[in-house]
Design a protein around this motif. Structure first.
Motif, short mmCIF file in Angstrom:
data_model
loop_
_atom_site.label_atom_id
_atom_site.label_comp_id
_atom_site.label_asym_id
_atom_site.label_seq_id
_atom_site.Cartn_x
_atom_site.Cartn_y
_atom_site.Cartn_z
N ARG A 435 0.90 -1.23 -0.01
CA ARG A 435 0.02 -0.20 0.10
C ARG A 435 0.99 1.10 -0.12
O ARG A 435 2.21 1.22 0.38
CB ARG A 435 -1.05 0.29 1.26
N PRO A 436 0.42 2.51 -0.55
CA PRO A 436 1.06 3.49 -0.62
C PRO A 436 1.48 4.18 0.83
O PRO A 436 0.92 3.81 1.92
CB PRO A 436 0.29 4.53 -1.30
N VAL A 437 2.55 4.63 1.00
CA VAL A 437 3.30 5.32 2.20
C VAL A 437 2.29 6.33 2.68
O VAL A 437 1.02 6.86 2.17
CB VAL A 437 4.54 5.74 2.16
N VAL A 438 2.44 6.78 3.76
CA VAL A 438 1.75 7.95 4.41
C VAL A 438 1.98 9.31 3.50
O VAL A 438 2.97 9.60 3.44
CB VAL A 438 2.24 8.26 5.69
N CYS A 439 0.92 9.64 2.92
CA CYS A 439 1.19 11.06 2.28
C CYS A 439 -0.16 11.76 2.36
O CYS A 439 -0.89 11.48 3.28
CB CYS A 439 1.22 10.75 0.72
N GLN A 440 -0.47 12.78 1.75
CA GLN A 440 -1.64 13.72 1.71
C GLN A 440 -2.92 13.16 0.70
O GLN A 440 -2.49 12.56 -0.30
CB GLN A 440 -1.10 15.18 1.28
N ASN A 441 -3.90 13.49 1.18
CA ASN A 441 -5.06 12.53 0.45
C ASN A 441 -5.70 13.61 -0.90
O ASN A 441 -5.17 14.94 -0.98
CB ASN A 441 -6.19 12.47 1.16
N ALA A 442 -6.67 13.03 -1.54
CA ALA A 442 -7.10 13.68 -2.64
C ALA A 442 -7.75 15.13 -2.25
O ALA A 442 -7.80 16.15 -3.04
CB ALA A 442 -8.13 12.80 -3.39
N TRP A 443 -8.29 15.17 -1.02
CA TRP A 443 -8.97 16.15 -0.73
C TRP A 443 -8.02 17.31 0.07
O TRP A 443 -8.51 18.33 0.35
CB TRP A 443 -10.17 15.90 0.39
N GLU A 444 -7.00 16.92 0.11
CA GLU A 444 -5.68 17.91 0.45
C GLU A 444 -6.01 18.46 2.04
O GLU A 444 -5.36 19.51 2.27
CB GLU A 444 -5.43 19.07 -0.63
N ASP A 445 -6.57 17.73 2.73
CA ASP A 445 -6.78 18.23 4.30
C ASP A 445 -6.48 17.03 5.19
O ASP A 445 -6.65 17.37 6.42
CB ASP A 445 -8.38 18.53 4.29
N THR A 446 -5.72 16.22 5.04
CA THR A 446 -5.46 14.90 5.72
C THR A 446 -4.17 14.29 5.29
O THR A 446 -4.07 14.11 4.13
CB THR A 446 -6.62 13.97 6.04
N ASN A 447 -3.56 13.80 6.31
CA ASN A 447 -2.40 12.79 5.93
C ASN A 447 -2.64 11.19 6.38
O ASN A 447 -3.53 11.09 7.27
CB ASN A 447 -1.06 13.30 6.61
N GLY A 448 -2.11 10.26 5.74
CA GLY A 448 -2.41 8.94 6.14
C GLY A 448 -1.93 7.95 5.03
O GLY A 448 -1.42 8.58 3.86
N ARG A 449 -2.62 6.71 4.92
CA ARG A 449 -2.56 6.02 3.99
C ARG A 449 -3.92 5.57 3.60
O ARG A 449 -4.61 4.73 4.21
CB ARG A 449 -1.78 4.44 4.46
N PHE A 450 -4.30 6.17 2.51
CA PHE A 450 -5.78 6.43 1.97
C PHE A 450 -6.13 5.11 1.06
O PHE A 450 -5.17 4.73 0.11
CB PHE A 450 -5.63 7.57 1.26
N THR A 451 -7.38 4.81 0.91
CA THR A 451 -7.82 3.71 0.07
C THR A 451 -7.95 4.27 -1.41
O THR A 451 -7.75 3.74 -2.37
CB THR A 451 -9.11 3.64 0.54
N HIS A 452 -8.16 5.73 -1.19
CA HIS A 452 -8.23 6.30 -2.61
C HIS A 452 -6.98 6.45 -3.27
O HIS A 452 -7.01 5.87 -4.54
CB HIS A 452 -8.72 7.91 -2.38
N THR A 453 -5.98 6.75 -2.40
CA THR A 453 -4.45 6.64 -3.13
C THR A 453 -4.29 5.27 -3.50
O THR A 453 -3.50 5.00 -4.65
CB THR A 453 -3.38 7.22 -2.03
N THR A 454 -4.60 4.05 -2.80
CA THR A 454 -4.37 2.90 -3.18
C THR A 454 -4.97 2.28 -4.32
O THR A 454 -4.39 1.76 -5.35
CB THR A 454 -4.84 1.80 -2.03
N ALA A 455 -6.28 3.12 -4.49
CA ALA A 455 -7.00 2.85 -5.85
C ALA A 455 -6.35 3.49 -6.92
O ALA A 455 -6.17 2.69 -8.17
CB ALA A 455 -8.45 3.19 -5.56
N THR A 456 -5.77 4.46 -6.87
CA THR A 456 -4.98 5.07 -8.12
C THR A 456 -3.76 4.30 -8.27
O THR A 456 -3.22 4.16 -9.49
CB THR A 456 -4.70 6.59 -7.87
N PHE A 457 -2.98 3.78 -7.43
CA PHE A 457 -1.97 2.90 -7.81
C PHE A 457 -2.11 1.50 -8.39
O PHE A 457 -1.65 1.48 -9.34
CB PHE A 457 -1.22 2.63 -6.22
N LEU A 458 -3.42 1.02 -7.90
CA LEU A 458 -3.99 -0.17 -8.54
C LEU A 458 -4.07 -0.04 -9.93
O LEU A 458 -3.80 -0.72 -10.99
CB LEU A 458 -5.12 -0.60 -7.88
#
Length: 705
Positions: A435-458
């Motif tokens: 899974r992607p490392v800790v980063c910023q989310n699509a809504w640009e208001d939170t850090n973490g390891r996001f499902t959305h980011t994981t989906a874009t990687f997939l």
């Protein structure tokens, strides 16, 4: 918008329930533009330039028109007004009904020029001499974005307003009966308690200052009941004043006839096949995406309604997430509908290659006019590379587009090398657990390891694995083992398996994120709807014989039955859990606990992006289920149609202008960037996929070939 205007607006709207003070709103009215300059024609007919991010020219801060009758001015924004687009073009028609005459305007932006064609038709019952009518024009220019240290040069055929490099011109096809300068708001007026209506009577003793501002007040005569007023934004020394004045003269000669203006607007409009479905929506989507585009092909997210960043981080930039997803939606829709957007796809691909960083990633935001780095807060990889303020999903989104564009025949120098560099960048931000490392989310208001980011990687890994590159194994840069397609296929499988870590059985959905300290954030998030399209891409690795990865022996398997069950449960949980309906609107909120721009509203606001995303996810999942002969496909197709209706013309989230604002209050008041490009692209792609698979109706769903 200059600071004086922001303060004036603050006085008018402070304490308002649904208006944030100090903004320049585009919630009403329509835009015109054909490849650069972007001009807003408000519903009352006022003009304002919004194209600075697209062209670098600030242009008009505001402009008003009035009808002069025997020396008295009736401002047209104070009378009954009706507005529409002319056909499928970006030509704006505005009709003003005054007590003595009907004034018809047609506004069109052509390159860096804006033309307002005006005709006047006296009321036969009014006692008025047509020869006594003329047009009042109040215009305020802010060359180089400046409202002070501005000068005017006045010629017999034009007025030139300038500061340094930007030189702006105002002219009329029929000349000027009178011309004068105006003083901007003074400090006492700015500090006073009341807003100021402009233009207003000025201090005649300060006559010398009227040529040291960007404010103009002109009287323009009609000839045979019509005239054309034009403005032109230029840059010195590239354009001389003689060339600028000649250009305006040529435009007046060419477009003094309204039919010629209509024809020019039509030529700048994509030509749609007669058989295109949901034509009104598709016309609006393509119009909006064209309006928001610079000549480079990069797009602003939306008109920058908050230029002083009082209540937002700004919208007049290119984000590679939004832009690449828009590009992908356009590419897929074009393939299905045959719109003919090859030059759009090529421009986007060229700019993505040009703006890629040496490490293979893309920066947070760039200026669309030239791809230069723009102000942002998520540039950790430019700083020292170790911070978490980096939006890794942006790189994934660009990979998905470039992979599909390459497969569709887009041939850009450096595209294959850019894909491999991006693949290496994606690998660097993929942890050992898949899974992607800790980063910023699509809504640009939170850090973490996001499902959305994981989906874009997939999706990124899957699309690159499907389509590959032209580079041989010995040409691949360090960091990518062997053939890029096979490497991407292996990574896609790792990400697919790792998604199980984010499943929340109690809620029947995938988590929003894993927090930086390892806790699970199980809130519902509309961004996780991206899982549907990502799994279709992954499934195609095993279902398409031409998959490049398959030819290299990287068999990854398709989406299994357990994952299908989870996807259905997840998408329906998100769509049901984020649904919000009032007497005025119905749609999806962004995520549980979203408190942004609520003003006086106690609950989360509905977003058009989230609602359109819900429709698209249901459509993508319906097709995936049909490919697996799963009878639940019919149900998901129905849900897609229901959600699509909310953002379609006539739906509660779609304005009468055909625009989709970013957000809406519960009472139906639109808010924030209007129109926002992202939901328009999602709507277009959703219509295309539903039509392509015969899902726009309740007819049985045929499986893919």
């Amino acid at each position: 918008m200059q600071l004086r205007d922001a303060i004036d607006d603050h006085k008018r709207h402070v304490g308002h329930a649904t208006r944030f003070p100090g903004e320049r709103r585009t919630l009403s009215g329509r835009f015109t533009g054909t490849g650069g300059r972007l001009v807003h024609v408000d519903a009352d007919g006022r003009l304002r330039d919004f194209g600075s991010p697209l062209t670098g020219h600030a242009g008009l801060t505001r402009a008003r028109f009035g009808l002069i009758v025997a020396g008295d001015v009736t401002w047209l924004d104070d009378v009954e007004t009706h507005q529409s687009y002319v056909g499928e073009t970006a030509l704006v028609r505005t009709v003003h009904e005054t007590a003595v005459a009907t004034v018809r305007r047609h506004d069109l932006t052509i390159g860096d020029a804006h033309l307002t064609h005006v005709t006047v038709e006296p009321d036969p019952d009014a006692d008025v001499d047509p020869s006594a009518l003329s047009l009042a024009v109040y215009a305020v220019f802010s060359p180089d974005g400046r409202e002070h240290q501005v000068g005017q040069l006045r010629f017999d055929d034009a007025v030139e307003v300038y500061h340094d490099t930007e030189h702006d011109y105002l002219a009329s096809a029929t000349g000027f009966d009178a011309l004068g300068g105006e003083l901007p708001m003074t400090i006492p007026e700015i500090l006073g308690p009341d807003p100021v209506d402009l233009p207003r009577d000025r201090d005649g003793e300060r006559y010398e200052e009227e040529q040291l501002s960007g404010e103009l007040l002109a009287a323009v005569p009609f000839e045979d009941g019509s005239t054309v007023v034009g403005s032109l934004l230029t840059e010195r020394p590239e354009t001389t004043r003689e060339a600028a004045r000649d250009r305006l003269g040529e435009l007046f000669d060419e477009f003094g006839d309204l039919d010629a203006l209509v024809e020019a607007a039509g030529e700048a409009t994509p030509s749609l096949p007669d058989s295109v479905p949901e034509r009104e929506a598709i016309v609006a989507d393509l119009r909006v995406l064209s309006l928001l585009s610079a000549a480079t092909g990069l797009r602003i997210a939306g008109p920058d309604f908050d230029p002083h960043f009082l209540h937002s981080g700004g919208y007049g930039y290119t984000w590679f997430r939004d832009d690449a997803e828009i590009s992908t939606f356009l590419l897929d829709a074009d393939a299905r509908l045959g719109v003919g957007l090859d030059d759009w796809h090529e421009r986007s691909a060229r700019m993505y290659v040009a703006t890629q960083r040496p490490d293979g990633s893309w920066p947070h935001r760039v200026w669309p006019r030239n791809g230069a780095l723009a102000p942002g807060w998520a540039n950790a990889r430019i700083e020292d590379g170790s911070g978490v303020d980096y939006q890794a999903d942006q790189t994934g989104s660009v990979i998905a587009f470039l992979s599909r564009a390459r497969a569709a025949g887009v041939d850009i120098d450096g595209l294959d090398a850019a894909l491999v560099r991006a693949l290496g960048s994606l690998d660097e931000t993929l942890a050992d657990d898949g899974r992607p490392v800790v980063c910023q989310n699509a809504w640009e208001d939170t850090n973490g390891r996001f499902t959305h980011t994981t989906a874009t990687f997939l999706e990124a890994y899957s699309d690159l694995a499907r389509h590959g590159t032209r580079l041989e194994a010995d040409e691949v840069e360090a960091g990518v083992d062997g053939d890029p397609a096979a490497h991407a296929a292996e990574r896609a499988r790792e990400v697919y398996d790792a998604l199980d870590d984010l499943w929340i059985d109690e809620r029947g959905c995938y988590a929003l994120r894993e927090t930086p300290d390892g806790a699970v954030d199980d809130r519902l998030d509309s961004a996780t709807l991206s899982l549907a399209a990502a799994h279709r891409s992954f499934d195609a690795l095993s279902r398409t014989a031409e998959s490049t990865a398959a030819t290299h022996g990287a068999a990854v398997g398709g989406v299994d039955e357990e994952r299908l069950d989870r996807l259905v449960e997840h998408v329906e949980t998100i769509v049901d859990g984020l649904a919000h309906e009032t007497d005025a609107i119905a749609g999806l909120i962004r995520y549980e606990g979203d408190g942004w721009r609520q003003a006086g509203q106690a609950s989360e606001k509905v977003w058009t992006v989230s609602t359109a995303w819900g429709a698209n996810a249901c459509a993508e999942l319906a097709v995936l289920l049909a490919d697996h002969d799963d009878p639940r496909a019919e149900r998901l197709a129905g849900r897609a149609r229901d959600l699509l209706a909310h953002v379609s013309p006539g739906g509660s989230l779609c304005a009468e202008t055909s625009y989709l604002p970013e957000q809406l209050f519960d009472d139906g008041t639109p808010d924030s960037a209007t129109p926002l490009g992202w939901p328009h692209a999602i709507r277009l792609a959703t219509i295309a996929i539903l039509d392509d698979h015969d899902l726009l109706t309740n007819d049985p769903i045929p499986a893919d070939d």
